[in-house]
Design a protein around this motif. Structure first.
Motif, PDB file in Angstrom:
ATOM      1  N   UNK A  71     -76.242  42.718  53.068  1.00  0.00           N
ATOM      2  CA  UNK A  71     -74.797  42.483  52.939  1.00  0.00           C
ATOM      3  C   UNK A  71     -74.079  43.645  52.238  1.00  0.00           C
ATOM      4  N   UNK A  72     -74.832  44.697  51.859  1.00  0.00           N
ATOM      5  CA  UNK A  72     -74.248  45.789  51.075  1.00  0.00           C
ATOM      6  C   UNK A  72     -74.011  47.034  51.919  1.00  0.00           C
ATOM      7  N   UNK A  73     -73.159  47.907  51.379  1.00  0.00           N
ATOM      8  CA  UNK A  73     -72.991  49.264  51.907  1.00  0.00           C
ATOM      9  C   UNK A  73     -74.072  50.093  51.227  1.00  0.00           C
ATOM     10  N   UNK A  74     -75.208  50.254  51.892  1.00  0.00           N
ATOM     11  CA  UNK A  74     -76.371  50.918  51.300  1.00  0.00           C
ATOM     12  C   UNK A  74     -76.282  52.428  51.471  1.00  0.00           C
ATOM     13  N   UNK A  75     -76.488  53.158  50.377  1.00  0.00           N
ATOM     14  CA  UNK A  75     -76.375  54.609  50.378  1.00  0.00           C
ATOM     15  C   UNK A  75     -77.622  55.235  49.757  1.00  0.00           C
ATOM     16  N   UNK A  76     -78.011  56.408  50.279  1.00  0.00           N
ATOM     17  CA  UNK A  76     -79.205  57.107  49.807  1.00  0.00           C
ATOM     18  C   UNK A  76     -78.813  58.482  49.264  1.00  0.00           C
ATOM     19  N   UNK A  77     -79.181  58.742  48.011  1.00  0.00           N
ATOM     20  CA  UNK A  77     -78.954  60.047  47.398  1.00  0.00           C
ATOM     21  C   UNK A  77     -80.313  60.673  47.098  1.00  0.00           C
ATOM     22  N   UNK A  78     -80.497  61.894  47.551  1.00  0.00           N
ATOM     23  CA  UNK A  78     -81.750  62.616  47.324  1.00  0.00           C
ATOM     24  C   UNK A  78     -81.496  63.790  46.393  1.00  0.00           C
ATOM     25  N   UNK A 109     -79.044  54.049  60.061  1.00  0.00           N
ATOM     26  CA  UNK A 109     -77.637  53.959  59.658  1.00  0.00           C
ATOM     27  C   UNK A 109     -77.466  53.881  58.146  1.00  0.00           C
ATOM     28  N   UNK A 110     -78.272  54.676  57.426  1.00  0.00           N
ATOM     29  CA  UNK A 110     -78.162  54.765  55.972  1.00  0.00           C
ATOM     30  C   UNK A 110     -77.522  56.118  55.653  1.00  0.00           C
ATOM     31  N   UNK A 111     -76.269  56.136  55.217  1.00  0.00           N
ATOM     32  CA  UNK A 111     -75.638  57.412  54.874  1.00  0.00           C
ATOM     33  C   UNK A 111     -76.380  58.096  53.727  1.00  0.00           C
ATOM     34  N   UNK A 112     -76.629  59.389  53.892  1.00  0.00           N
ATOM     35  CA  UNK A 112     -77.375  60.154  52.890  1.00  0.00           C
ATOM     36  C   UNK A 112     -76.506  61.244  52.281  1.00  0.00           C
ATOM     37  N   UNK A 113     -76.892  61.647  51.074  1.00  0.00           N
ATOM     38  CA  UNK A 113     -76.206  62.679  50.298  1.00  0.00           C
ATOM     39  C   UNK A 113     -77.294  63.452  49.570  1.00  0.00           C
ATOM     40  N   UNK A 114     -77.267  64.784  49.629  1.00  0.00           N
ATOM     41  CA  UNK A 114     -78.357  65.583  49.068  1.00  0.00           C
ATOM     42  C   UNK A 114     -77.832  66.499  47.962  1.00  0.00           C
ATOM     43  N   UNK A 115     -78.544  66.485  46.845  1.00  0.00           N
ATOM     44  CA  UNK A 115     -78.233  67.381  45.735  1.00  0.00           C
ATOM     45  C   UNK A 115     -79.412  68.345  45.588  1.00  0.00           C
ATOM     46  N   UNK A 116     -79.130  69.631  45.701  1.00  0.00           N
ATOM     47  CA  UNK A 116     -80.181  70.625  45.679  1.00  0.00           C
ATOM     48  C   UNK A 116     -80.645  70.993  44.276  1.00  0.00           C
ATOM     49  N   UNK A 117     -81.661  71.825  44.188  1.00  0.00           N
ATOM     50  CA  UNK A 117     -82.250  72.175  42.893  1.00  0.00           C
ATOM     51  C   UNK A 117     -81.378  73.150  42.099  1.00  0.00           C
TER      52      UNK A 117
END
Length: 199
Positions: A71-78, A109-117
């Protein structure tokens, strides 16, 4: 109509856990504190110290999936850290590891966002610069937001001073604040479909 709850799962190494920050917030805590949503976001930070992109790729699905909700807006941050350098992974392997995660996330359909080193020890600067560019290219090709923390911070006096004040590997309060600023000003709110922070 009730707003959809926002659920953010953050995976990465000790940097996503805020290790070394006397305020225990790290960049993740600072960013989420500035994320104003109709409902307060549910944040789950899953850090493994010294994790390479290979190890991250092996665990992300099982760990993230059990924390998402239908039921959530699931988001993935790496938060891809610096361990690939020490482990001797090739750029091609690092690229493939990130690509595999992003491709599966897109299929689901999981929106992703990436933060680099971010910068670490000066002797690693050249390889970290190459790694950051490579990871950014992988994300860009998939239209996934990528935060380059290396290039803006490698010559930043406050970052270098903060690193020198500690163990030379982990930032402190000032360094994590700089990382948070970069995340907040590199498409974070737009990615979440939220109004931008005032400053």
């Amino acid at each position: 109509m009730n707003p959809t709850p926002l659920r953010i799962v953050v995976l990465g190494d000790e940097l996503v856990g805020g290790v070394g920050d006397p305020k225990a917030l790290g960049w993740v805590g600072r960013v989420v504190a500035r994320t104003i949503a109709p409902l307060p976001p549910t944040l789950m930070t899953l850090a493994v110290p010294g994790e390479t992109s290979t190890e991250l790729g092996g665990r992300w699905d099982g760990e993230a999936s059990r924390r998402f909700a239908p039921e959530a807006d699931n988001r993935l941050v790496l938060g891809v850290g610096r361990a690939d350098i020490g482990a001797g992974l090739s750029l091609a392997r690092s690229r493939l590891n990130l690509a595999n995660v992003l491709d599966v996330a897109e299929q689901r359909n999981i929106p992703a966002f990436v933060v680099g080193p971010p910068p670490g020890r000066p002797e690693d600067d050249e390889r970290l610069a190459e790694l950051s560019v490579a990871l950014g290219d992988v994300a860009s090709r998939r239209r996934v937001p990528y935060v380059d923390t290396f290039a803006p911070l490698v010559g930043h006096d406050q970052w270098r001073a903060d690193m020198a004040a500690g163990d030379g590997w982990l930032p402190g309060q000032a360094g994590y604040g700089l990382m948070a600023w970069l995340v907040l000003h590199t498409g974070w709110h737009a990615w979440l479909g939220l109004p931008s922070d005032a400053d």
